[in-house]
Write an enzyme that holds these catalytic residues in place. Structure first.
Site, short mmCIF file in Angstrom:
data_model
loop_
_atom_site.label_atom_id
_atom_site.label_comp_id
_atom_site.label_asym_id
_atom_site.label_seq_id
_atom_site.Cartn_x
_atom_site.Cartn_y
_atom_site.Cartn_z
N SER A 1 0.81 -1.22 0.00
CA SER A 1 0.00 0.00 0.00
C SER A 1 0.85 1.27 0.00
O SER A 1 0.41 2.31 -0.49
CB SER A 1 -0.93 0.00 1.21
OG SER A 1 -0.20 -0.14 2.42
N ASP B 1 -4.28 6.87 10.19
CA ASP B 1 -4.00 5.53 10.70
C ASP B 1 -2.61 5.41 11.30
O ASP B 1 -2.28 4.39 11.92
CB ASP B 1 -4.19 4.47 9.60
CG ASP B 1 -3.27 4.67 8.39
OD1 ASP B 1 -2.35 5.51 8.46
OD2 ASP B 1 -3.49 3.98 7.38
N HIS C 1 0.36 5.07 7.12
CA HIS C 1 0.60 5.54 5.75
C HIS C 1 0.89 7.04 5.73
O HIS C 1 0.20 7.80 6.41
CB HIS C 1 -0.61 5.23 4.87
CG HIS C 1 -0.92 3.78 4.75
ND1 HIS C 1 -1.78 3.13 5.61
CD2 HIS C 1 -0.46 2.83 3.90
CE1 HIS C 1 -1.86 1.85 5.29
NE2 HIS C 1 -1.06 1.65 4.25
#
Length: 211
Positions: free
Chosen positions: A30, A182, A185
Protein backbone atom coordinates in the site's frame (compact mmCIF):
# COMPACT_ATOMS: atom_id res chain seq x y z
CA UNK A 1 20.22 -2.69 -21.07
CA UNK A 2 18.11 -5.68 -22.12
CA UNK A 3 15.69 -3.39 -23.97
CA UNK A 4 18.59 -1.83 -25.86
CA UNK A 5 19.82 -5.28 -26.84
CA UNK A 6 16.36 -6.26 -28.04
CA UNK A 7 16.23 -3.04 -30.07
CA UNK A 8 19.56 -3.84 -31.71
CA UNK A 9 18.39 -7.30 -32.61
CA UNK A 10 15.19 -5.96 -34.13
CA UNK A 11 16.74 -3.06 -36.05
CA UNK A 12 20.06 -4.65 -37.00
CA UNK A 13 23.49 -4.04 -35.56
CA UNK A 14 24.29 -1.33 -38.07
CA UNK A 15 21.20 0.75 -37.38
CA UNK A 16 21.24 3.43 -34.72
CA UNK A 17 19.16 2.49 -31.70
CA UNK A 18 16.54 5.02 -30.63
CA UNK A 19 16.94 6.10 -27.02
CA UNK A 20 13.91 5.23 -24.91
CA UNK A 21 12.99 6.09 -21.33
CA UNK A 22 14.11 3.63 -18.69
CA UNK A 23 11.04 1.69 -17.49
CA UNK A 24 10.95 0.93 -13.76
CA UNK A 25 8.36 -1.27 -12.06
CA UNK A 26 7.74 -0.37 -8.41
CA UNK A 27 6.85 -3.66 -6.71
CA UNK A 28 5.36 -3.03 -3.31
CA UNK A 29 2.36 -2.83 -1.01
CA UNK A 30 0.00 0.00 0.00
CA UNK A 31 2.94 2.38 0.54
CA UNK A 32 3.83 1.99 -3.13
CA UNK A 33 0.24 1.78 -4.33
CA UNK A 34 -0.66 5.13 -2.75
CA UNK A 35 -3.22 4.10 -0.15
CA UNK A 36 -5.51 6.90 1.05
CA UNK A 37 -4.21 9.49 -1.41
CA UNK A 38 -5.55 10.98 -4.61
CA UNK A 39 -3.85 9.30 -7.54
CA UNK A 40 -1.33 12.00 -8.42
CA UNK A 41 -0.12 12.34 -4.82
CA UNK A 42 0.90 8.70 -4.32
CA UNK A 43 4.48 7.48 -4.15
CA UNK A 44 4.84 6.49 -7.80
CA UNK A 45 3.42 9.68 -9.37
CA UNK A 46 5.40 11.91 -7.01
CA UNK A 47 8.58 9.93 -7.67
CA UNK A 48 7.98 10.14 -11.43
CA UNK A 49 7.72 13.94 -11.23
CA UNK A 50 10.81 14.19 -9.00
CA UNK A 51 12.90 12.11 -11.39
CA UNK A 52 11.76 14.04 -14.46
CA UNK A 53 12.60 17.31 -12.68
CA UNK A 54 16.09 15.89 -12.15
CA UNK A 55 16.41 15.34 -15.90
CA UNK A 56 15.80 11.59 -15.95
CA UNK A 57 14.09 9.97 -18.92
CA UNK A 58 12.05 7.41 -17.07
CA UNK A 59 8.61 5.79 -16.92
CA UNK A 60 7.43 4.28 -13.64
CA UNK A 61 4.91 1.46 -13.40
CA UNK A 62 2.89 1.25 -10.20
CA UNK A 63 3.08 -2.43 -9.21
CA UNK A 64 1.97 -1.79 -5.64
CA UNK A 65 -0.87 -3.89 -4.20
CA UNK A 66 -2.43 -2.83 -0.92
CA UNK A 67 -2.04 -5.49 1.76
CA UNK A 68 0.62 -7.41 -0.14
CA UNK A 69 3.29 -9.37 1.72
CA UNK A 70 6.64 -10.57 0.43
CA UNK A 71 4.84 -13.80 -0.52
CA UNK A 72 2.41 -11.84 -2.69
CA UNK A 73 5.28 -10.03 -4.35
CA UNK A 74 7.08 -13.30 -5.03
CA UNK A 75 3.90 -14.76 -6.54
CA UNK A 76 3.44 -11.93 -9.04
CA UNK A 77 6.99 -10.81 -9.82
CA UNK A 78 7.26 -12.98 -12.94
CA UNK A 79 4.37 -11.25 -14.68
CA UNK A 80 5.48 -7.85 -13.38
CA UNK A 81 8.78 -8.26 -15.23
CA UNK A 82 7.37 -7.75 -18.71
CA UNK A 83 9.85 -7.27 -21.59
CA UNK A 84 9.75 -3.47 -21.44
CA UNK A 85 10.80 -3.34 -17.78
CA UNK A 86 14.46 -2.32 -17.36
CA UNK A 87 14.63 -2.03 -13.58
CA UNK A 88 12.59 -2.67 -10.46
CA UNK A 89 12.10 -1.06 -7.06
CA UNK A 90 11.25 -3.63 -4.39
CA UNK A 91 9.55 -2.21 -1.29
CA UNK A 92 7.93 -5.07 0.60
CA UNK A 93 7.92 -6.37 4.15
CA UNK A 94 5.69 -4.02 6.12
CA UNK A 95 2.73 -6.37 6.03
CA UNK A 96 4.97 -9.29 6.96
CA UNK A 97 5.80 -7.34 10.12
CA UNK A 98 2.15 -6.56 10.84
CA UNK A 99 1.37 -10.29 10.60
CA UNK A 100 4.43 -11.40 12.55
CA UNK A 101 5.70 -13.53 9.69
CA UNK A 102 8.98 -15.28 10.48
CA UNK A 103 12.04 -13.42 9.15
CA UNK A 104 13.33 -16.51 7.36
CA UNK A 105 10.05 -16.74 5.42
CA UNK A 106 10.23 -13.09 4.36
CA UNK A 107 13.88 -13.59 3.40
CA UNK A 108 13.01 -16.54 1.20
CA UNK A 109 10.27 -14.61 -0.59
CA UNK A 110 12.51 -11.62 -1.23
CA UNK A 111 15.24 -13.96 -2.48
CA UNK A 112 12.73 -15.37 -4.97
CA UNK A 113 11.96 -11.85 -6.23
CA UNK A 114 15.64 -10.99 -6.60
CA UNK A 115 16.37 -14.28 -8.35
CA UNK A 116 13.58 -13.63 -10.88
CA UNK A 117 14.94 -10.15 -11.54
CA UNK A 118 18.49 -11.45 -11.90
CA UNK A 119 17.39 -14.10 -14.39
CA UNK A 120 15.50 -11.44 -16.38
CA UNK A 121 18.52 -9.14 -16.46
CA UNK A 122 16.64 -6.45 -14.53
CA UNK A 123 18.45 -4.09 -12.14
CA UNK A 124 16.93 -3.83 -8.64
CA UNK A 125 16.76 -1.24 -5.88
CA UNK A 126 15.86 -3.06 -2.66
CA UNK A 127 14.36 -0.78 -0.01
CA UNK A 128 14.84 -1.88 3.59
CA UNK A 129 12.26 -2.23 6.33
CA UNK A 130 12.94 -2.29 10.06
CA UNK A 131 11.04 -4.28 12.68
CA UNK A 132 9.80 -2.40 15.76
CA UNK A 133 11.51 -3.09 19.06
CA UNK A 134 8.47 -4.71 20.64
CA UNK A 135 8.98 -7.80 18.48
CA UNK A 136 12.00 -8.65 20.59
CA UNK A 137 15.69 -8.17 19.94
CA UNK A 138 16.18 -11.53 18.21
CA UNK A 139 13.30 -11.03 15.75
CA UNK A 140 14.33 -7.44 15.04
CA UNK A 141 17.97 -8.36 14.38
CA UNK A 142 16.97 -11.20 12.05
CA UNK A 143 14.42 -9.13 10.13
CA UNK A 144 16.50 -5.97 9.81
CA UNK A 145 19.44 -7.97 8.44
CA UNK A 146 17.41 -9.41 5.55
CA UNK A 147 17.66 -6.40 3.27
CA UNK A 148 21.34 -5.41 3.34
CA UNK A 149 22.39 -9.07 3.22
CA UNK A 150 20.20 -9.91 0.23
CA UNK A 151 21.24 -6.73 -1.59
CA UNK A 152 24.88 -7.72 -1.18
CA UNK A 153 24.19 -11.33 -2.18
CA UNK A 154 22.34 -10.44 -5.38
CA UNK A 155 24.24 -7.29 -6.33
CA UNK A 156 21.17 -5.09 -5.91
CA UNK A 157 21.24 -1.42 -5.03
CA UNK A 158 20.12 -0.79 -1.47
CA UNK A 159 18.24 1.98 0.34
CA UNK A 160 18.17 1.37 4.11
CA UNK A 161 14.60 2.52 4.82
CA UNK A 162 11.45 3.53 3.00
CA UNK A 163 10.79 6.05 5.77
CA UNK A 164 14.25 7.65 5.83
CA UNK A 165 12.83 10.96 4.67
CA UNK A 166 10.50 11.08 7.65
CA UNK A 167 13.04 9.91 10.22
CA UNK A 168 15.21 12.85 9.21
CA UNK A 169 12.66 15.07 10.92
CA UNK A 170 13.92 13.82 14.28
CA UNK A 171 10.81 15.07 16.08
CA UNK A 172 8.03 12.49 16.66
CA UNK A 173 5.39 15.23 16.76
CA UNK A 174 6.57 16.56 13.40
CA UNK A 175 6.53 13.07 11.90
CA UNK A 176 2.94 12.50 13.05
CA UNK A 177 1.94 15.52 10.97
CA UNK A 178 3.29 13.75 7.89
CA UNK A 179 1.12 10.67 8.38
CA UNK A 180 -2.50 9.85 7.62
CA UNK A 181 -4.89 9.21 10.48
CA UNK A 182 -4.00 5.53 10.70
CA UNK A 183 -0.43 6.40 11.69
CA UNK A 184 0.90 3.87 9.15
CA UNK A 185 0.60 5.54 5.75
CA UNK A 186 2.18 8.90 4.89
CA UNK A 187 0.09 11.81 3.71
CA UNK A 188 0.95 13.71 0.52
CA UNK A 189 3.62 15.84 2.23
CA UNK A 190 5.05 12.75 3.90
CA UNK A 191 5.30 11.04 0.51
CA UNK A 192 7.07 14.10 -0.90
CA UNK A 193 9.73 13.82 1.80
CA UNK A 194 10.07 10.09 1.27
CA UNK A 195 10.54 10.68 -2.45
CA UNK A 196 13.18 13.35 -1.85
CA UNK A 197 15.17 10.88 0.28
CA UNK A 198 14.76 7.87 -2.02
CA UNK A 199 15.05 9.78 -5.30
CA UNK A 200 18.87 9.75 -5.45
CA UNK A 201 18.85 5.96 -5.00
CA UNK A 202 16.45 5.68 -7.94
CA UNK A 203 18.69 7.88 -10.05
CA UNK A 204 21.48 5.39 -9.32
CA UNK A 205 19.12 2.61 -10.41
CA UNK A 206 18.44 4.40 -13.69
CA UNK A 207 22.15 4.81 -14.35
CA UNK A 208 22.71 1.10 -13.63
CA UNK A 209 19.91 0.13 -16.02
CA UNK A 210 21.41 2.30 -18.76
CA UNK A 211 24.87 0.73 -18.54
Amino acid sequence: MRKALIGLLLTGWGAAATAEPVVIAALGDSLTQGYGLVQDQGFVPQLQRWLVAEGAEVTLINAGVSGDTTAGGAARVAWTLTPEVDAMIVALGGNDLLRGIAPEVARGNLATILTEAQQAGVEVLLIGMQAPGNYGAEYKAAFDAIYPELAAQYGALFAPSFFAGLAAEGDPSAVSGLMQGDGIHPNAEGVARIVAALGPHVLDLIRSAEE
